[in-house]
Each structure stands twice: as structure tokens, then as C-alpha cells.
Design a protein around this motif. Structure first.
Motif, PDB file in Angstrom:
ATOM      1  N   SER A   1      -4.202   3.649  -7.697  1.00 44.84           N
ATOM      2  CA  SER A   1      -4.693   2.272  -7.652  1.00 44.84           C
ATOM      3  C   SER A   1      -5.677   2.017  -6.520  1.00 44.84           C
ATOM      4  N   GLY A   2      -5.835   2.993  -5.594  1.00 46.24           N
ATOM      5  CA  GLY A   2      -6.724   2.739  -4.462  1.00 46.24           C
ATOM      6  C   GLY A   2      -7.506   3.923  -3.957  1.00 46.24           C
TER       7      GLY A   2
ATOM      8  N   LEU B   1     -12.278  18.174  -4.768  1.00 49.53           N
ATOM      9  CA  LEU B   1     -11.528  16.936  -4.593  1.00 49.53           C
ATOM     10  C   LEU B   1     -10.757  16.648  -5.875  1.00 49.53           C
ATOM     11  N   HIS B   2      -9.433  16.482  -5.751  1.00 45.84           N
ATOM     12  CA  HIS B   2      -8.601  16.058  -6.875  1.00 45.84           C
ATOM     13  C   HIS B   2      -8.331  14.570  -6.680  1.00 45.84           C
ATOM     14  N   LEU B   3      -9.034  13.767  -7.444  1.00 41.05           N
ATOM     15  CA  LEU B   3      -8.991  12.320  -7.277  1.00 41.05           C
ATOM     16  C   LEU B   3      -8.196  11.707  -8.429  1.00 41.05           C
ATOM     17  N   TYR B   4      -7.112  11.026  -8.102  1.00 38.47           N
ATOM     18  CA  TYR B   4      -6.255  10.395  -9.117  1.00 38.47           C
ATOM     19  C   TYR B   4      -6.638   8.929  -9.245  1.00 38.47           C
ATOM     20  N   ILE B   5      -6.958   8.512 -10.465  1.00 41.25           N
ATOM     21  CA  ILE B   5      -7.391   7.136 -10.695  1.00 41.25           C
ATOM     22  C   ILE B   5      -6.733   6.580 -11.959  1.00 41.25           C
ATOM     23  N   LEU B   6      -6.828   5.265 -12.130  1.00 33.42           N
ATOM     24  CA  LEU B   6      -6.334   4.600 -13.335  1.00 33.42           C
ATOM     25  C   LEU B   6      -7.495   4.341 -14.278  1.00 33.42           C
TER      26      LEU B   6
ATOM     27  N   VAL C   1      -7.475  25.833   3.051  1.00 35.55           N
ATOM     28  CA  VAL C   1      -7.031  24.682   3.838  1.00 35.55           C
ATOM     29  C   VAL C   1      -7.055  23.474   2.910  1.00 35.55           C
ATOM     30  N   VAL C   2      -5.893  22.861   2.725  1.00 34.86           N
ATOM     31  CA  VAL C   2      -5.747  21.739   1.799  1.00 34.86           C
ATOM     32  C   VAL C   2      -5.307  20.507   2.581  1.00 34.86           C
ATOM     33  N   ILE C   3      -5.926  19.377   2.292  1.00 32.26           N
ATOM     34  CA  ILE C   3      -5.490  18.112   2.885  1.00 32.26           C
ATOM     35  C   ILE C   3      -4.988  17.206   1.771  1.00 32.26           C
ATOM     36  N   ASP C   4      -3.724  16.800   1.886  1.00 32.06           N
ATOM     37  CA  ASP C   4      -3.137  15.834   0.956  1.00 32.06           C
ATOM     38  C   ASP C   4      -3.128  14.497   1.684  1.00 32.06           C
ATOM     39  N   VAL C   5      -4.046  13.626   1.296  1.00 34.87           N
ATOM     40  CA  VAL C   5      -4.296  12.395   2.052  1.00 34.87           C
ATOM     41  C   VAL C   5      -3.160  11.384   1.916  1.00 34.87           C
TER      42      VAL C   5
ATOM     43  N   LEU D   1       0.811  -1.220   0.000  1.00 37.59           N
ATOM     44  CA  LEU D   1       0.000   0.000   0.000  1.00 37.59           C
ATOM     45  C   LEU D   1       0.843   1.268   0.000  1.00 37.59           C
ATOM     46  N   PHE D   2       2.127   1.144   0.366  1.00 40.98           N
ATOM     47  CA  PHE D   2       3.000   2.308   0.367  1.00 40.98           C
ATOM     48  C   PHE D   2       3.557   2.598  -1.022  1.00 40.98           C
TER      49      PHE D   2
END
Length: 325
Positions: free
Chosen positions: A258-259, A277-282, A179-183, A124-125
Motif C-alpha cells: 500500500s505504500g 528491485l522487488h517492488l510489491y504493489i496493489l 547483499v540484500v536489503i529488505d526495507v 504504517l506498521f
């Protein structure tokens, strides 16, 4: 005598990327750096509209640059180079003579210290499994992105040098005092770019202890360049709603292609109504990415899905910008 575009060092990477993409870099000459400026050989002086998003402070002049040593005809696979360390993806070596690849890379980059092969990414890392192909076992490197410095420990943390432009591009979208959160922040690419450009508060979280340690170092390394504040966290993303205030973020970055879709409840809990929301997906295409987002976030408003980089022959990484209802 060539024509040169002269810019301050902290703008050079952005300008150079745009000049290269437009095919206007004069590759007969070597890009030259002084203490404070970079001299970029160009084919035309008509560049204002091309680079104005990077900087308005530049000049164009005739200059005396070294002629580039020709390496035409040297065949090498695509690779990344960071701090004179080369990283090649394993599939790029398929059907190639490895010794010839090493020899040719060393001809092009005579100062290279090590050549690593990236075999896979595990757990997961997203830690890359690396095999030393040639040179010293160099793992500690410094990556440079738009005047910012990032310590990286190769093989211990996720790092992709091809994301430098994306880090800068997204940082430009952030408004002052957000205010930005980088998960899934990794070593701090997005967070530090944002804080360097804007008076903002960025909560940067990563579950990997090695990435967290490098995040702390990178905040310190760039301290004098930061306008905003970066708050580092080392937590599982699912625990963030119990740590941070509910609906406290104006913007959330979820760069875990990937997740990332498995953490929708986290984004819903932390993002303000109307937040981005900036959502990165494949996905195979922007259309497929959009369909996946609309299916998973039915009541959210999709702005667009933009291709960021290639992930595999079939899939690419897309950034989908979505607004919470």
C-alpha cells in the motif's frame, strides 16, 4: 494401500504445495510425519518434473496411512490457521451464522485453541485489528515455513501465512554472496528464508519495534539453519540511505504494497546499478501494475509483474521485478 511420496521434513512444505496445486494429493488419507520424514499420499508416481525445484531427494512407495475422517458438507469460510489458531477475515463472515462457523471449524480442526476475526489493518506498521470470536486469547504462536520457525505476536505485527510460498520463491532467486536489503522486513520472513538458502548478507529493517524484537528472536530461533548473515535494523525506511552505504545492495525487497511506491528515492540510493528491485504493489491486474511501475520508474527496466495473492475483491498484491539502470 496408498502410494506415498516420502521427503525430508525441511522439503515437505514446498513439495506439498506443488502436489496440492497439481491436484495430485490423495485426500482419502492423512499426511503423516515421523521424526525426519513426511509421507504424502499421492494419486500418481509421475511427479519428477513437478517437485524437482523443491528437492531431488525423495522416494515413492506403498505405505499404510490413516484414512482421513470425512468432513464433506461442512461449510466454512476461508481462513488461515497457524499453530492451531484460526484467523478469519471479517468480510468472510458476512451473511453467515457466527456460531455455526465456530462449530464447523472446530469439527474440522478439533485441536484449535482460538478463533480470531481480522477486522482491519491500521497505521504504517500494518498491524491487524483482531477480535476474539472463540477460545482463549492466544496471541503468541509459532509459524512454520519450509522447515523454518517464526515467532509471531498476533495483533502486534504484520504477518500473513499466505506469503510462505512467496518467501521461498524469492529466496530461490538470490545468488550466493549477494547483499540484500529488505526495507520492510516485518518479523523476518524474506530475510531468514534467504539466509537459510544462500551464503548472503541480508540487511533486514522494520520500523515497528515489536516486529524488530520478533526479528531478533527469529534469527536466534533459526540460527543453526542459516548459511548467510542477517543484520537486523529498527529504523524508518527513509533513514536507511544515511545509515547504509550508497549503492551497496545487489537486491532490494520492498514488501509494503500500500505504500512501497513512496520510497523510490530510498531504493535509488541503496541499489547498485544493474541491481534488482522487488517492488510489491496493489493493482487490479498485472497490466495495470506494469503501467504503474513504468510511470513511476521511467528509466528502470521492468522484467515482469507477478500476482502474489488477493488483497480485496478488486485488488491483488503483485511483485514487480525491476532493474536499476
Amino acid at each position: 494401500m496408498p502410494l506415498c511420496l516420502v521427503v525430508a521434513k525441511n522439503y515437505a512444505e514446498c513439495v506439498l504445495a506443488r502436489v496440492r496445486k497439481a491436484g495430485l494429493l490423495d485426500e482419502d488419507y492423512v499426511i503423516t510425519r515421523t521424526n525426519s520424514e513426511v509421507y504424502i499420499p499421492i494419486k500418481t508416481s509421475e511427479l519428477a518434473s513437478l517437485i524437482e525445484s523443491c528437492t531431488e531427494n525423495y522416494r515413492i512407495e506403498s505405505c499404510n496411512l490413516p484414512v482421513r475422517k470425512r468432513t464433506e458438507g461442512i461449510d466454512v469460510p476461508s481462513f488461515d490457521i497457524v499453530d492451531n489458531v484460526v484467523i478469519i477475515r471479517e468480510n468472510a463472515l458476512r451473511d453467515r451464522d457466527v456460531n455455526e462457523v465456530v462449530e464447523n471449524i472446530r469439527k474440522i480442526h478439533p485441536k484449535v485453541r482460538a478463533i480470531w476475526v481480522k477486522k482491519e489493518t491500521r497505521d504504517l506498521f500494518r498491524i491487524p485489528v483482531l477480535e476474539l470470536l472463540w477460545g482463549k486469547e492466544v496471541r503468541d504462536v509459532i509459524a512454520k515455513e519450509y522447515g523454518l520457525l517464526f515467532k509471531v505476536k498476533l495483533g502486534y505485527v504484520y504477518f500473513n501465512p499466505r506469503l510462505a510460498e512467496e518467501h521461498n520463491r524469492l529466496a530461490s532467486k538470490v545468488a550466493p554472496f549477494e547483499v540484500v536489503i529488505d526495507v520492510f522486513c516485518g518479523i523476518g520472513g524474506f530475510a531468514i528464508h534467504i539466509a537459510a538458502r544462500k551464503h548472503s548478507l541480508v540487511v533486514a529493517n522494520d520500523a515497528n519495534p515489536a516486529a524488530y524484537e520478533l526479528l531478533l528472536e527469529n534469527i536466534a530461533l533459526n540460527k543453526k539453519k542459516l548459511r548467510g548473515t542477517v543484520i537486523p535494523l529498527n529504523n524508518d525506511a527513509r533513514d536507511l540511505p544515511g545509515i547504509l552505504m550508497e549503492e551497496s545492495a545487489d537486491r532490494i525487497i520492498a514488501d509494503f504494497p500500500s505504500g512501497s511506491m513512496e520510497f523510490i528515492d530510498v531504493y535509488e540510493a541503496l541499489l547498485k546499478r544493474g541491481g534488482m528491485l522487488h517492488l510489491y504493489i496493489l493493482a487490479e491486474s498485472s497490466e495495470n501494475a506494469s503501467v504503474a511501475i513504468k510511470d513511476k520508474l521511467k528509466h528502470w527496466r521492468l522484467i515482469a509483474c507477478q500476482r502474489v495473492l488477493e488483497y480485496s475483491p478488486r485488488l491483488s498484491v503483485y511483485r514487480c521485478d525491476v532493474i536499476k539502470p
